[in-house]
Design an enzyme around this catalytic site. Sequence first.
Site, mmCIF file in Angstrom:
data_model
loop_
_atom_site.group_PDB
_atom_site.id
_atom_site.type_symbol
_atom_site.label_atom_id
_atom_site.label_comp_id
_atom_site.label_asym_id
_atom_site.label_seq_id
_atom_site.Cartn_x
_atom_site.Cartn_y
_atom_site.Cartn_z
ATOM 1 N N HIS A 169 0.825 -1.208 0.000
ATOM 2 C CA HIS A 169 0.000 0.000 0.000
ATOM 3 C C HIS A 169 0.860 1.261 0.000
ATOM 4 O O HIS A 169 0.447 2.299 -0.525
ATOM 5 C CB HIS A 169 -0.989 -0.053 1.173
ATOM 6 C CG HIS A 169 -1.963 -1.189 1.022
ATOM 7 N ND1 HIS A 169 -2.599 -1.809 2.066
ATOM 8 C CD2 HIS A 169 -2.399 -1.839 -0.110
ATOM 9 C CE1 HIS A 169 -3.385 -2.783 1.604
ATOM 10 N NE2 HIS A 169 -3.268 -2.816 0.294
ATOM 11 N N SER A 229 -6.650 -2.049 -0.507
ATOM 12 C CA SER A 229 -6.085 -1.180 -1.549
ATOM 13 C C SER A 229 -7.151 -0.329 -2.251
ATOM 14 O O SER A 229 -6.888 0.853 -2.544
ATOM 15 C CB SER A 229 -5.292 -1.999 -2.562
ATOM 16 O OG SER A 229 -5.980 -3.172 -2.899
ATOM 17 N N ASP A 243 -13.733 -12.736 -12.774
ATOM 18 C CA ASP A 243 -12.297 -12.939 -12.950
ATOM 19 C C ASP A 243 -11.594 -11.631 -13.359
ATOM 20 O O ASP A 243 -11.930 -11.017 -14.371
ATOM 21 C CB ASP A 243 -12.093 -14.013 -14.027
ATOM 22 C CG ASP A 243 -10.624 -14.234 -14.299
ATOM 23 O OD1 ASP A 243 -9.835 -14.269 -13.343
ATOM 24 O OD2 ASP A 243 -10.253 -14.329 -15.485
ATOM 25 N N ASP A 291 -2.801 -8.076 -7.837
ATOM 26 C CA ASP A 291 -2.436 -8.522 -6.493
ATOM 27 C C ASP A 291 -3.077 -9.886 -6.195
ATOM 28 O O ASP A 291 -3.920 -10.011 -5.305
ATOM 29 C CB ASP A 291 -2.928 -7.453 -5.484
ATOM 30 C CG ASP A 291 -2.589 -7.799 -4.057
ATOM 31 O OD1 ASP A 291 -1.635 -8.573 -3.829
ATOM 32 O OD2 ASP A 291 -3.280 -7.294 -3.152
HETATM 33 C C1 LIG Z 1 -4.342 -10.505 -1.880
HETATM 34 S S1 LIG Z 1 -6.078 -10.388 -1.952
HETATM 35 C C2 LIG Z 1 -6.356 -8.751 -2.502
HETATM 36 C C3 LIG Z 1 -6.059 -7.693 -1.505
HETATM 37 C C4 LIG Z 1 -6.285 -6.290 -1.977
HETATM 38 N N1 LIG Z 1 -5.662 -6.026 -3.272
HETATM 39 C C5 LIG Z 1 -5.722 -5.310 -0.961
HETATM 40 O O1 LIG Z 1 -4.529 -4.988 -1.034
HETATM 41 O O2 LIG Z 1 -6.489 -4.857 -0.115
HETATM 42 C C6 LIG Z 1 -6.431 -11.307 -3.399
HETATM 43 C C7 LIG Z 1 -7.911 -11.336 -3.775
HETATM 44 O O3 LIG Z 1 -8.031 -11.880 -5.087
HETATM 45 C C8 LIG Z 1 -9.233 -12.611 -5.166
HETATM 46 N N2 LIG Z 1 -9.093 -13.446 -6.372
HETATM 47 C C9 LIG Z 1 -8.462 -14.631 -6.523
HETATM 48 N N3 LIG Z 1 -8.430 -14.980 -7.827
HETATM 49 C C10 LIG Z 1 -9.059 -13.988 -8.522
HETATM 50 C C11 LIG Z 1 -9.315 -13.747 -9.903
HETATM 51 N N4 LIG Z 1 -8.918 -14.611 -10.857
HETATM 52 N N5 LIG Z 1 -9.958 -12.620 -10.248
HETATM 53 C C12 LIG Z 1 -10.357 -11.725 -9.312
HETATM 54 N N6 LIG Z 1 -10.136 -11.890 -7.989
HETATM 55 C C13 LIG Z 1 -9.484 -13.007 -7.599
HETATM 56 C C14 LIG Z 1 -9.313 -13.305 -3.838
HETATM 57 O O4 LIG Z 1 -10.658 -13.676 -3.537
HETATM 58 C C15 LIG Z 1 -8.779 -12.219 -2.895
HETATM 59 O O5 LIG Z 1 -9.842 -11.440 -2.370
#
Ligand SMILES: C[S@@+](CC[C@H](N)C(=O)[O-])C[C@H]1O[C@@H](n2cnc3c(N)ncnc32)[C@H](O)[C@@H]1O
Length: 279
Positions: free
Chosen positions: A18, A99, A142, A163
């Site tokens: 972040h 984020s 996705d 991420d």
């Molecule tokens: C590391 S977390 C994200 C944290 C967020 N970016 C933050 O910093 O606050 C990863 C997220 O990706 C989601 N996820 C996993 N595969 C995905 C995909 N193919 N497309 C979209 N979201 C996905 C998961 O459910 C999870 O909520």
Amino acid sequence: MNYRHAFHAGNFADVFKHLVLVALLEALKRKEKGFAYFETHAGAGRYDLRDPAVQKTAEYRDGIGRLWRAASADPLTTAYLAAVRGVNRGPALRVYPGSPRIARALVRPQDRLGLAEREPGECARLAREFARDRQVRVECGDGYARLDAWLPPPEARGLVLLDPPYESAGEWRTVGEAVVAAHRRWSTGVYALWYPLKAGAPVARLKQALEASGVRRILVAELEVWPNDTPFRLNGCGMAMINPPWRVDEELERALPPLSGQLRQGPRATARVEWLVPE
Ligand SMILES: C[S@@+](CC[C@H](N)C(=O)[O-])C[C@H]1O[C@@H](n2cnc3c(N)ncnc32)[C@H](O)[C@@H]1O
């Protein structure tokens, strides 16, 4: 797939990620013209640190918990802490912004956010977080597929954060290929790709793939809070940035070494910023 970001919200990896996000957004704001901010893996947008399940692991204590009360002379750290304080009403640390919420705190009326999240429960929370916010569009599904649809944006300026949770070995390849394909569609965009540093992680392979892709101007920032061969732990993390705005490298070089000292968990901690592929 069991990944739930709530257990990790506010940990050292979130603080690093972040802070880099703040650096990139602040730099984009130096020009008046509006920009687009996209996230492929957005999470829930906000995490209640008092949740009993979160309290069990309480990873945030060795992350944002260490910085929460500290004053910082560094402008990036100050801006990051202001965004975290903005979701906490009062002196106690109760909530950690994801984020999307941090980005929302920083953008201006002329900017907009596009957010994708695949897990339905997380996406419902994210949609509630930004209900009635006309600058934010939440899309459940996705993130890689959404990226294809989003790019290139009409604004011609902007940032994409990737991420993923790296739950499967294949995700390293998927995310590397996705960022290169996105750059082909929109070569002037700024991209930030987060990755974990742990024993056995195919970081070198990801970097080789990025180097071999032909994409220029790739900056890498990494933070290690444990020695890099410590087994069974998240030892650190990194962000590969394509087209980082001018001076972001210098700003991160200033901000990350003191941060590594604050977040150190093993016998030593390190931070580095280097160009993987120059101009
Ligand atoms: C590391 S977390 C994200 C944290 C967020 N970016 C933050 O910093 O606050 C990863 C997220 O990706 C989601 N996820 C996993 N595969 C995905 C995909 N193919 N497309 C979209 N979201 C996905 C998961 O459910 C999870 O909520």
